[in-house]
Design a protein around this motif. Structure first.
Motif, PDB file in Angstrom:
ATOM      1  N   ILE A  90     -20.127  88.261 -43.227  1.00 16.81           N
ATOM      2  CA  ILE A  90     -19.111  87.463 -42.533  1.00 16.81           C
ATOM      3  C   ILE A  90     -18.952  87.978 -41.110  1.00 16.81           C
ATOM      4  CG2 ILE A  90     -16.665  86.851 -42.447  1.00 16.81           C
ATOM      5  CD1 ILE A  90     -16.581  86.794 -45.427  1.00 16.81           C
ATOM      6  N   VAL A  91     -19.120  87.070 -40.159  1.00 18.42           N
ATOM      7  CA  VAL A  91     -18.904  87.368 -38.739  1.00 18.42           C
ATOM      8  C   VAL A  91     -17.454  86.998 -38.449  1.00 18.42           C
ATOM      9  CG1 VAL A  91     -19.661  86.934 -36.379  1.00 18.42           C
ATOM     10  CG2 VAL A  91     -21.300  86.745 -38.271  1.00 18.42           C
ATOM     11  N   ALA A  92     -16.615  87.998 -38.203  1.00 14.62           N
ATOM     12  CA  ALA A  92     -15.172  87.731 -38.138  1.00 14.62           C
ATOM     13  C   ALA A  92     -14.578  88.087 -36.787  1.00 14.62           C
ATOM     14  CB  ALA A  92     -14.450  88.514 -39.231  1.00 14.62           C
ATOM     15  N   ASN A  93     -13.641  87.242 -36.342  1.00 14.65           N
ATOM     16  CA  ASN A  93     -12.814  87.545 -35.176  1.00 14.65           C
ATOM     17  C   ASN A  93     -11.737  88.524 -35.636  1.00 14.65           C
ATOM     18  OD1 ASN A  93     -10.889  87.623 -33.137  1.00 14.65           O
ATOM     19  ND2 ASN A  93     -10.948  85.427 -32.735  1.00 14.65           N
ATOM     20  N   PRO A  94     -11.741  89.759 -35.138  1.00  8.95           N
ATOM     21  CA  PRO A  94     -10.783  90.741 -35.660  1.00  8.95           C
ATOM     22  C   PRO A  94      -9.331  90.356 -35.425  1.00  8.95           C
ATOM     23  CG  PRO A  94     -11.840  91.548 -33.651  1.00  8.95           C
ATOM     24  CD  PRO A  94     -12.576  90.317 -34.066  1.00  8.95           C
ATOM     25  N   MET A  95      -9.070  89.585 -34.378  1.00 10.53           N
ATOM     26  CA  MET A  95      -7.693  89.174 -34.120  1.00 10.53           C
ATOM     27  C   MET A  95      -7.185  88.252 -35.222  1.00 10.53           C
ATOM     28  SD  MET A  95      -5.446  90.034 -31.949  1.00 10.53           S
ATOM     29  CE  MET A  95      -6.307  90.566 -30.483  1.00 10.53           C
ATOM     30  N   ALA A  96      -8.067  87.424 -35.768  1.00 15.82           N
ATOM     31  CA  ALA A  96      -7.664  86.512 -36.836  1.00 15.82           C
ATOM     32  C   ALA A  96      -7.389  87.259 -38.133  1.00 15.82           C
ATOM     33  CB  ALA A  96      -8.750  85.453 -37.061  1.00 15.82           C
ATOM     34  N   LEU A  97      -8.018  88.428 -38.291  1.00 12.40           N
ATOM     35  CA  LEU A  97      -7.848  89.186 -39.538  1.00 12.40           C
ATOM     36  C   LEU A  97      -6.451  89.769 -39.667  1.00 12.40           C
ATOM     37  CD1 LEU A  97     -11.286  91.029 -39.801  1.00 12.40           C
ATOM     38  CD2 LEU A  97     -10.617  88.749 -40.592  1.00 12.40           C
ATOM     39  N   SER A  98      -5.693  89.767 -38.581  1.00 10.07           N
ATOM     40  CA  SER A  98      -4.304  90.214 -38.660  1.00 10.07           C
ATOM     41  C   SER A  98      -3.435  89.193 -39.370  1.00 10.07           C
ATOM     42  CB  SER A  98      -3.751  90.462 -37.255  1.00 10.07           C
ATOM     43  OG  SER A  98      -3.662  89.242 -36.519  1.00 10.07           O
ATOM     44  N   LEU A  99      -3.968  87.975 -39.538  1.00 12.70           N
ATOM     45  CA  LEU A  99      -3.174  86.864 -40.050  1.00 12.70           C
ATOM     46  C   LEU A  99      -3.715  86.304 -41.363  1.00 12.70           C
ATOM     47  CD1 LEU A  99      -0.641  85.504 -38.857  1.00 12.70           C
ATOM     48  CD2 LEU A  99      -2.147  83.765 -37.863  1.00 12.70           C
ATOM     49  N   PHE A 100      -5.038  86.287 -41.490  1.00 17.48           N
ATOM     50  CA  PHE A 100      -5.670  85.666 -42.654  1.00 17.48           C
ATOM     51  C   PHE A 100      -6.241  86.730 -43.605  1.00 17.48           C
ATOM     52  CE2 PHE A 100      -5.960  82.585 -39.179  1.00 17.48           C
ATOM     53  CZ  PHE A 100      -5.367  81.482 -39.774  1.00 17.48           C
ATOM     54  N   ARG A 101      -6.673  86.275 -44.763  1.00 24.50           N
ATOM     55  CA  ARG A 101      -7.244  87.186 -45.757  1.00 24.50           C
ATOM     56  C   ARG A 101      -8.438  87.924 -45.172  1.00 24.50           C
ATOM     57  NH1 ARG A 101      -8.548  84.044 -51.148  1.00 24.50           N
ATOM     58  NH2 ARG A 101      -9.025  86.178 -51.822  1.00 24.50           N
ATOM     59  N   SER A 102      -8.586  89.190 -45.533  1.00 21.95           N
ATOM     60  CA  SER A 102      -9.683  89.977 -44.987  1.00 21.95           C
ATOM     61  C   SER A 102     -11.002  89.561 -45.623  1.00 21.95           C
ATOM     62  CB  SER A 102      -9.440  91.463 -45.239  1.00 21.95           C
ATOM     63  OG  SER A 102      -9.619  91.769 -46.609  1.00 21.95           O
ATOM     64  N   PRO A 103     -12.118  89.752 -44.933  1.00 20.57           N
ATOM     65  CA  PRO A 103     -13.431  89.448 -45.524  1.00 20.57           C
ATOM     66  C   PRO A 103     -13.680  90.249 -46.796  1.00 20.57           C
ATOM     67  CG  PRO A 103     -13.624  89.687 -43.144  1.00 20.57           C
ATOM     68  CD  PRO A 103     -12.228  90.118 -43.506  1.00 20.57           C
ATOM     69  N   GLY A 104     -13.134  91.470 -46.859  1.00 18.62           N
ATOM     70  CA  GLY A 104     -13.285  92.258 -48.075  1.00 18.62           C
ATOM     71  C   GLY A 104     -12.685  91.563 -49.278  1.00 18.62           C
ATOM     72  N   GLU A 105     -11.519  90.945 -49.071  1.00 22.24           N
ATOM     73  CA  GLU A 105     -10.871  90.195 -50.156  1.00 22.24           C
ATOM     74  C   GLU A 105     -11.684  88.980 -50.553  1.00 22.24           C
ATOM     75  OE1 GLU A 105      -6.330  89.889 -49.889  1.00 22.24           O
ATOM     76  OE2 GLU A 105      -6.914  90.251 -47.803  1.00 22.24           O
ATOM     77  N   LEU A 106     -12.461  88.448 -49.616  1.00 24.99           N
ATOM     78  CA  LEU A 106     -13.253  87.245 -49.866  1.00 24.99           C
ATOM     79  C   LEU A 106     -14.624  87.570 -50.437  1.00 24.99           C
ATOM     80  CD1 LEU A 106     -12.314  85.312 -46.607  1.00 24.99           C
ATOM     81  CD2 LEU A 106     -11.523  84.815 -48.931  1.00 24.99           C
ATOM     82  N   GLY A 107     -14.896  88.850 -50.654  1.00 23.80           N
ATOM     83  CA  GLY A 107     -16.133  89.237 -51.313  1.00 23.80           C
ATOM     84  C   GLY A 107     -17.299  89.553 -50.405  1.00 23.80           C
ATOM     85  N   ALA A 108     -17.039  89.773 -49.117  1.00 24.57           N
ATOM     86  CA  ALA A 108     -18.131  90.075 -48.188  1.00 24.57           C
ATOM     87  C   ALA A 108     -18.766  91.421 -48.503  1.00 24.57           C
ATOM     88  CB  ALA A 108     -17.616  90.072 -46.754  1.00 24.57           C
ATOM     89  N   ASP A 109     -20.076  91.515 -48.283  1.00 22.53           N
ATOM     90  CA  ASP A 109     -20.793  92.782 -48.415  1.00 22.53           C
ATOM     91  C   ASP A 109     -20.865  93.510 -47.078  1.00 22.53           C
ATOM     92  OD1 ASP A 109     -21.772  92.561 -51.253  1.00 22.53           O
ATOM     93  OD2 ASP A 109     -22.646  90.729 -50.416  1.00 22.53           O
ATOM     94  N   ILE A 110     -20.966  92.727 -46.019  1.00 18.72           N
ATOM     95  CA  ILE A 110     -21.023  93.263 -44.664  1.00 18.72           C
ATOM     96  C   ILE A 110     -20.129  92.404 -43.783  1.00 18.72           C
ATOM     97  CG2 ILE A 110     -22.508  93.813 -42.687  1.00 18.72           C
ATOM     98  CD1 ILE A 110     -24.886  93.923 -44.575  1.00 18.72           C
ATOM     99  N   VAL A 111     -19.371  93.052 -42.920  1.00 17.65           N
ATOM    100  CA  VAL A 111     -18.526  92.332 -41.962  1.00 17.65           C
ATOM    101  C   VAL A 111     -18.896  92.814 -40.562  1.00 17.65           C
ATOM    102  CG1 VAL A 111     -16.193  91.709 -41.272  1.00 17.65           C
ATOM    103  CG2 VAL A 111     -16.671  92.269 -43.659  1.00 17.65           C
ATOM    104  N   VAL A 112     -19.233  91.878 -39.701  1.00 17.78           N
ATOM    105  CA  VAL A 112     -19.608  92.219 -38.333  1.00 17.78           C
ATOM    106  C   VAL A 112     -18.833  91.330 -37.371  1.00 17.78           C
ATOM    107  CG1 VAL A 112     -21.931  92.920 -39.037  1.00 17.78           C
ATOM    108  CG2 VAL A 112     -21.528  90.571 -38.274  1.00 17.78           C
TER     109      VAL A 112
END
Length: 444
Positions: A235-257
């Protein structure tokens, strides 16, 4: 004072060796009219006068403070507390070299360790490195990890077209010449279509969250589908959005970049930026980049060291996972200071401001004749606007009004001609948003 160390005899010897009689002959190719001392140089100036003239010249440049900025697309204009820069300018950080000697680098190592810890908390992952050149490089390195995990027996890499176009280009450049297939959907980033592309030859599937269009896709069941075929979910994630939405870890990601630039790093003409990379514990030995670990010193006190170093400089070449050797240490420190200053509640507040301001702007623009906002999915701080005229013409008109308009999506997506990607952050005031809407309305 002469700064040329050669004596007259040495100079004569060198001229004789190369077959000329004087230094002037070395400049025969330069027309005589343009040779020193015939240059029209101004008279000498004092340091104070030079500083004043350079300042006047610099004022001719436009900068972020001169415009209302409504463009994101991977590089975002956020507020940066002044304390961030003051911390970066401390000599022990600003001039620090690679901390190969832990006994004299504990401060740098601890700061990096704290960065990794906060990135793990933000992404919901077990481990993080520090760091890569940018978000695109991190995604390219994720492909390397996926191939390593599957022992290079799988050759298919699936990249959603809703991932930043430049990220996808970097991945292809990074891995050109390798015996792998990098494929994507039909250009709309449809999650169902991506799932249908999975098979036993798939090493990795990557999506963006929020996607390049600012939207939050429904990916709750995606991890199960990816893992069922034995592939990795990136999952390619905007870190600012992770302050508000579910984390990629919760969504089952193996790698987050992703790109860490939104957290304390200015736009800076496009760099240097910060590529973050976080993984599950079981893949930590496969990742590239710098990893700082915690241990005890000879006296039993808490200490920090570089660990799991995967470069060919540090281990046998055949065991190296990457030859990437430069991290963005100062940028990682910037993000670390920013996150520490903001705290969990501060980051969430910034995320809320981004969300609500973007939705206010989208509602106002959607009411204008000649414009339509795509509200089919939840979005964060970016949204797609369909325009009745070319985006390049709209942006030229906006620039005349002191506004930097949205990103022209037609550059990368043939089906989105005359579509603009508008970005709103906490730095955009209501007055700026209303002015944007007013100018857009006058152009329709």
């Amino acid at each position: 004072m002469s700064y040329i160390p050669h004596t007259a005899v040495e100079t004569e010897q060198m001229l004789t060796e190369i077959g000329v009689s004087s230094i002037d002959e070395l400049f025969d190719a330069v027309p005589a009219a343009y040779r020193f001392p015939r240059l029209e140089l101004p008279p000498p100036m004092s340091e104070m006068e030079v500083a004043a003239e350079m300042l006047a010249i610099s004022e001719a440049n436009d900068h972020a403070g001169d415009y209302a900025i409504f463009r994101g697309a991977g590089a975002y204009h956020h507020f940066i507390p002044s304390a961030v820069n003051h911390m970066l300018l401390r000599g022990e950080f600003y001039t620090a070299y690679t901390p190969y000697q832990p006994e004299i680098s504990q401060g740098t190592l601890q700061a990096t360790y704290e960065y990794q810890s906060m990135m793990c908390a933000l992404t919901g992952m077990d481990a993080a490195n520090a760091s890569h050149y940018d978000g695109a490089t991190s995604l390219a390195e994720a492909v390397t990890v996926a191939l390593e995990v599957t022992r290079h027996k799988r050759r298919k890499i699936i990249l959603s077209h809703a991932i930043h176009p430049q990220y996808r280009e970097v991945v292809r450049t990074y891995h050109q010449g390798r015996d792998i297939r990098i494929i994507g959907d039909r250009g709309r980033g449809d999650v169902i279509e991506l799932v249908e592309m999975l098979d036993e030859n798939t090493a990795m599937l990557a999506i963006q969250y929020p996607n390049f269009f600012g939207q939050i896709d429904n990916i709750a069941a995606l991890a199960d589908a990816v893992h069922e075929v034995g592939a990795l979910l990136v999952i390619v994630a905007n870190p600012m959005a992770l302050s508000l939405f579910r984390s990629p870890g919760e969504l089952g990601a193996d790698i987050v970049v992703g790109e860490g630039q939104p957290m304390g790093v200015p736009l800076s003409y496009g760099g240097p930026y910060l590529g973050y990379f976080a993984v599950r514990q079981k893949y930590v030995r496969k990742i590239a980049g710098r990893i700082i670990g915690e241990t005890l010193d000879a006296d039993g006190k808490r200490a920090f060291v570089m660990t799991l170093r995967p470069r060919e400089q540090d281990i046998k070449r055949e065991r190296a996972t990457s030859n990437i050797c430069t991290n963005q240490g100062l940028m990682a420190l910037s993000a670390s200071v920013y996150m520490a200053l903001m705290g969990k509640n501060g980051l969430r507040r910034v995320g809320e401001l981004n969300y609500h301001k973007a939705h206010y702007a989208a509602d106002q623009i959607n009411q204008l004749d000649g414009y339509a906002v795509n509200t089919s999915k939840t979005f964060f701080n970016e949204f797609v606007v369909s325009c009745s005229r070319p985006v390049v013409d709209i942006n030229k008109a906006l620039l005349q009004e002191g506004i930097i308009g949205g990103y022209d999506l037609g550059q990368n997506y043939f089906h989105l001609e005359n579509h603009m990607l508008v970005c709103v952050t906490e730095t955009n005031s209501k007055a700026e948003i209303d002015r944007l809407v007013e100018v857009l309305g006058g152009l329709s």
